[in-house]
Design an enzyme around this catalytic site. Structure first.
Site, PDB file in Angstrom:
ATOM      1  N   HIS A   1      27.518 -35.266 -12.927  1.00  0.00           N
ATOM      2  CA  HIS A   1      26.223 -35.923 -13.140  1.00  0.00           C
ATOM      3  C   HIS A   1      26.341 -37.407 -12.796  1.00  0.00           C
ATOM      4  O   HIS A   1      27.197 -38.116 -13.330  1.00  0.00           O
ATOM      5  CB  HIS A   1      25.814 -35.744 -14.608  1.00  0.00           C
ATOM      6  CG  HIS A   1      24.449 -36.245 -14.949  1.00  0.00           C
ATOM      7  ND1 HIS A   1      23.301 -35.508 -14.717  1.00  0.00           N
ATOM      8  CD2 HIS A   1      24.039 -37.405 -15.513  1.00  0.00           C
ATOM      9  CE1 HIS A   1      22.242 -36.198 -15.127  1.00  0.00           C
ATOM     10  NE2 HIS A   1      22.662 -37.353 -15.611  1.00  0.00           N
TER      11      HIS A   1
ATOM     12  N   ASP B   1      24.335 -40.944 -12.670  1.00  0.00           N
ATOM     13  CA  ASP B   1      23.158 -41.657 -13.168  1.00  0.00           C
ATOM     14  C   ASP B   1      22.858 -42.886 -12.325  1.00  0.00           C
ATOM     15  O   ASP B   1      23.688 -43.793 -12.231  1.00  0.00           O
ATOM     16  CB  ASP B   1      23.401 -42.109 -14.614  1.00  0.00           C
ATOM     17  CG  ASP B   1      23.344 -40.961 -15.594  1.00  0.00           C
ATOM     18  OD1 ASP B   1      22.348 -40.215 -15.553  1.00  0.00           O
ATOM     19  OD2 ASP B   1      24.285 -40.806 -16.390  1.00  0.00           O
TER      20      ASP B   1
ATOM     21  N   MET C   1      16.985 -42.779 -12.120  1.00  0.00           N
ATOM     22  CA  MET C   1      16.125 -43.481 -13.078  1.00  0.00           C
ATOM     23  C   MET C   1      15.709 -44.788 -12.417  1.00  0.00           C
ATOM     24  O   MET C   1      16.260 -45.863 -12.720  1.00  0.00           O
ATOM     25  CB  MET C   1      16.904 -43.735 -14.381  1.00  0.00           C
ATOM     26  CG  MET C   1      17.171 -42.471 -15.183  1.00  0.00           C
ATOM     27  SD  MET C   1      18.546 -42.651 -16.349  1.00  0.00           S
ATOM     28  CE  MET C   1      19.919 -42.309 -15.257  1.00  0.00           C
TER      29      MET C   1
ATOM     30  N   HIS D   1      20.805 -38.063 -10.861  1.00  0.00           N
ATOM     31  CA  HIS D   1      19.679 -38.337 -11.760  1.00  0.00           C
ATOM     32  C   HIS D   1      19.184 -39.757 -11.490  1.00  0.00           C
ATOM     33  O   HIS D   1      19.843 -40.732 -11.866  1.00  0.00           O
ATOM     34  CB  HIS D   1      20.192 -38.178 -13.205  1.00  0.00           C
ATOM     35  CG  HIS D   1      19.206 -38.531 -14.260  1.00  0.00           C
ATOM     36  ND1 HIS D   1      19.577 -38.795 -15.562  1.00  0.00           N
ATOM     37  CD2 HIS D   1      17.852 -38.649 -14.230  1.00  0.00           C
ATOM     38  CE1 HIS D   1      18.506 -39.064 -16.289  1.00  0.00           C
ATOM     39  NE2 HIS D   1      17.448 -38.993 -15.503  1.00  0.00           N
TER      40      HIS D   1
ATOM     41  N   SER E   1      28.898 -36.835 -17.290  1.00  0.00           N
ATOM     42  CA  SER E   1      28.234 -37.982 -16.678  1.00  0.00           C
ATOM     43  C   SER E   1      29.248 -39.062 -16.339  1.00  0.00           C
ATOM     44  O   SER E   1      29.950 -39.585 -17.208  1.00  0.00           O
ATOM     45  CB  SER E   1      27.187 -38.554 -17.638  1.00  0.00           C
ATOM     46  OG  SER E   1      26.740 -39.793 -17.133  1.00  0.00           O
TER      47      SER E   1
ATOM     48  N   ASP F   1      19.949 -34.047 -21.376  1.00  0.00           N
ATOM     49  CA  ASP F   1      20.769 -35.202 -21.026  1.00  0.00           C
ATOM     50  C   ASP F   1      20.698 -36.269 -22.110  1.00  0.00           C
ATOM     51  O   ASP F   1      19.640 -36.860 -22.331  1.00  0.00           O
ATOM     52  CB  ASP F   1      20.271 -35.768 -19.679  1.00  0.00           C
ATOM     53  CG  ASP F   1      21.119 -36.926 -19.181  1.00  0.00           C
ATOM     54  OD1 ASP F   1      22.146 -37.244 -19.800  1.00  0.00           O
ATOM     55  OD2 ASP F   1      20.725 -37.521 -18.146  1.00  0.00           O
ATOM     56  N   GLY F   2      21.847 -36.493 -22.749  1.00  0.00           N
ATOM     57  CA  GLY F   2      21.953 -37.589 -23.710  1.00  0.00           C
ATOM     58  C   GLY F   2      22.405 -37.127 -25.085  1.00  0.00           C
ATOM     59  O   GLY F   2      21.764 -36.272 -25.697  1.00  0.00           O
ATOM     60  N   GLY F   3      23.535 -37.651 -25.524  1.00  0.00           N
ATOM     61  CA  GLY F   3      23.991 -37.392 -26.890  1.00  0.00           C
ATOM     62  C   GLY F   3      24.526 -35.992 -27.144  1.00  0.00           C
ATOM     63  O   GLY F   3      24.669 -35.591 -28.297  1.00  0.00           O
TER      64      GLY F   3
ATOM     65  N   MET G   1      15.195 -35.439 -21.231  1.00  0.00           N
ATOM     66  CA  MET G   1      16.028 -36.511 -21.778  1.00  0.00           C
ATOM     67  C   MET G   1      16.070 -36.388 -23.298  1.00  0.00           C
ATOM     68  O   MET G   1      15.016 -36.345 -23.949  1.00  0.00           O
ATOM     69  CB  MET G   1      15.465 -37.891 -21.398  1.00  0.00           C
ATOM     70  CG  MET G   1      15.632 -38.294 -19.941  1.00  0.00           C
ATOM     71  SD  MET G   1      17.323 -38.221 -19.320  1.00  0.00           S
ATOM     72  CE  MET G   1      18.188 -39.335 -20.449  1.00  0.00           C
TER      73      MET G   1
ATOM     74  N   MET H   1      20.550 -46.134 -12.050  1.00  0.00           N
ATOM     75  CA  MET H   1      19.697 -46.981 -12.888  1.00  0.00           C
ATOM     76  C   MET H   1      19.318 -48.255 -12.144  1.00  0.00           C
ATOM     77  O   MET H   1      20.164 -48.856 -11.496  1.00  0.00           O
ATOM     78  CB  MET H   1      20.426 -47.339 -14.169  1.00  0.00           C
ATOM     79  CG  MET H   1      20.818 -46.119 -14.975  1.00  0.00           C
ATOM     80  SD  MET H   1      21.690 -46.625 -16.452  1.00  0.00           S
ATOM     81  CE  MET H   1      21.839 -45.036 -17.267  1.00  0.00           C
TER      82      MET H   1
END
Ligand code: DX5
Ligand code: ZN
Length: 231
Positions: free
Chosen positions: A45, A47, A81, A79, A21, A188-190, A150, A49
């Site tokens: 990726h 993002d 958001m 992605h 990302s 996606d995430g962590g 997510m 926002m």
């Protein structure tokens, strides 16, 4: 149209695709950070926002356009958001994404939005937040090329993985087999070197990793290690 064939083609023989990302790259040197991936990334990726659907602001279509211009062959995993999703689709489609993912929670007419993306010849993804059940996207699974689960609440890089979200990955994998569909499942995430194998085992076809990759001095090496941890 999504189908088991497409799934196989997109996976390129990988157990799990890795999508760094760019949110965790140096904002003043995104291009330089991409170079430091040494071609190891399967996807990039991006993002988007809006400071409304999520409590943070990031990039607009100009970055996607610039990435496409500089790396014509790159797989750009965009992605979005942003809410309402309907208002953002045209500007991102025009920027040249490979895959455009919108949130089910951010669209009043998710069916129409996905159809629009597909009509433009771009792969269409639908995403669900940690608090959203799989049943919410059940009516559009047949038209999705990818479902993005997510595993953190969207808005920031560097958050901790929420393990319960893997139950949704397993559910999506089961539904895909039952329905004979071919969407990819992305998380996606962590995601990091310690949990990548478990994420893959649960059935993820692609994993986003921001902080774990760009937070290290040698991001290409992290991807290689992550890939090795899946074997
Ligand atoms: C979160 C973003 C993620 C984020 C992932 O809202 O959608 O793509 O950049 O970053 P890490 O891997 O650091 O959690
Ligand atoms: Zn993301």
């Amino acid at each position: 149209m999504a189908g088991p064939l497409q799934l196989t083609e997109l996976k390129k023989g990988r157990r799990m695709l890795i999508a760094p990302s760019l949110l965790s790259a140096d904002a003043l040197d995104v291009g330089g950070h991409i170079e430091r991936l040494e071609g190891e990334a399967d996807w990039l990726h991006v993002d988007i926002m809006d400071g409304h659907f999520v409590p943070n602001l990031s990039y607009g279509p100009a970055l996607v356009k610039a990435l496409r211009k500089r790396w014509p062959e790159a797989f750009l995993d965009v992605h979005v958001m942003a809410e309402p999703a309907e208002d953002f689709v045209d500007m991102f489609l025009a920027a040249g994404p490979s895959l455009l993912t919108v949130h089910a929670e951010a669209a009043k007419h998710i069916h129409r939005v996905l159809q629009k993306i597909k009509d433009a010849g771009v792969l269409a993804g639908v995403s669900i937040n940690p608090g959203t059940p799989v049943v919410m996207v059940e009516p559009v699974l047949h038209m999705a090329d990818l479902v993005l689960v997510m595993s953190v609440n969207p808005g920031y890089g560097g958050q901790s993985f929420i393990p319960e979200t893997l139950d949704k990955v397993r559910e999506l994998r089961m539904r895909r087999a039952e329905l004979g569909l071919g969407y990819l499942i992305e998380i996606d995430g962590g995601v990091n070197l310690l949990n990548a194998a478990a994420v893959c085992e649960a059935g993820c076809d692609a994993a986003v990793a921001g902080n774990a990759v760009f937070g290290q001095p040698n991001p290409a090496e992290v991807i290689r290690k992550m890939r090795a941890s899946l074997e």
